[in-house]
Design a protein around this motif. Sequence first.
Motif, mmCIF file in Angstrom:
data_model
loop_
_atom_site.group_PDB
_atom_site.id
_atom_site.type_symbol
_atom_site.label_atom_id
_atom_site.label_comp_id
_atom_site.label_asym_id
_atom_site.label_seq_id
_atom_site.Cartn_x
_atom_site.Cartn_y
_atom_site.Cartn_z
ATOM 1 N N ASP A 1 -4.326 -2.488 -6.326
ATOM 2 C CA ASP A 1 -5.146 -1.539 -5.578
ATOM 3 C C ASP A 1 -5.969 -0.734 -6.579
ATOM 4 O O ASP A 1 -6.105 -1.144 -7.742
ATOM 5 C CB ASP A 1 -4.285 -0.643 -4.672
ATOM 6 C CG ASP A 1 -3.211 0.125 -5.432
ATOM 7 O OD1 ASP A 1 -3.385 0.352 -6.649
ATOM 8 O OD2 ASP A 1 -2.199 0.508 -4.823
ATOM 9 N N SER A 2 -6.497 0.391 -6.164
ATOM 10 C CA SER A 2 -7.374 1.158 -7.052
ATOM 11 C C SER A 2 -6.657 1.669 -8.292
ATOM 12 O O SER A 2 -7.285 1.978 -9.309
ATOM 13 C CB SER A 2 -7.982 2.340 -6.286
ATOM 14 O OG SER A 2 -6.961 3.224 -5.831
ATOM 15 N N GLU B 1 -2.127 3.176 -4.291
ATOM 16 C CA GLU B 1 -3.292 3.920 -4.784
ATOM 17 C C GLU B 1 -2.930 5.043 -5.747
ATOM 18 O O GLU B 1 -3.803 5.810 -6.142
ATOM 19 C CB GLU B 1 -4.117 4.505 -3.619
ATOM 20 C CG GLU B 1 -4.396 3.549 -2.464
ATOM 21 C CD GLU B 1 -5.273 2.380 -2.865
ATOM 22 O OE1 GLU B 1 -5.984 2.468 -3.879
ATOM 23 O OE2 GLU B 1 -5.243 1.348 -2.158
ATOM 24 N N SER C 1 0.840 -1.200 0.000
ATOM 25 C CA SER C 1 0.000 0.000 0.000
ATOM 26 C C SER C 1 0.871 1.245 0.000
ATOM 27 O O SER C 1 0.425 2.326 -0.330
ATOM 28 C CB SER C 1 -0.921 0.008 1.235
ATOM 29 O OG SER C 1 -0.163 0.178 2.423
#
Length: 254
Positions: A206-207, A185, A61
């Motif tokens: 992730d996004s 992200e 992340s």
Amino acid sequence: MAPSNQERQAREARTRLRDYQARQTAHSEKVRRRVRDNVIAVVLVLVVVTGAVLAQIFYFSGGPGAPMAAPSATSTPAATPPPSTLAEGRDWTGTLTINDIPLGITLDGAAAPQAVSSFISLAQSGFYQGTDCHRLTTSGIYVLQCGDPNGDGSGGPGYSYGPVENAPADNVYPTGTLAMARQGEKGDSMGSQFFIVYQDSTIPSDSAGGYTILGQITSGLDQLQAGVIAGGTADGSPDGRPATTATITDVTVQ
């Protein structure tokens, strides 16, 4: 007066009933403890599995790669990344040398034109020479992260770019994959940091998507494993600076 036969039978019946009830109570307690122990075991397994998954998600992340810092004294300042046309839409070959270990590399200029263009530009300018591979991960995912002029995950070339290119649909990065690091992200946070996958790894998207695959290590990975990765991290943790300093001494592409 001696108890009658009927009284003795009644007393024996009461004794048998008490014994039966005691056995039933003991059995029920054993079953209750077994159920409790099974529930605890299942919870512990779920905690361990969840912890492993969250550890992967937590690590990625933030990248791999911390937020890109302002250009350091060793970087080559540039307001914008080089044009994606520099990759020429073709395969490039070359050598990435770490601790005098030559790693053969191929770069896919057609599948990742912006990332390959940036890597070629930085390599040809000598940006990577003398920089250390600052991060080694030895559990859950298996990567060696390099390319930061600051040597701590905070540095970059003075620009960033995106979006993600050429990421695997199944989130699997095979052994030998050469891919770009970025912030979690943020698909437009790529700069100079990249990572080498030294063992098959599943890295969650992730996004912003997955991680841009630049190309592959075609030779020398065994020597890198023996010379750097086998030493683990400096503090013995599964994620940290390599115990064996890993310095990029040269990068050539053609």
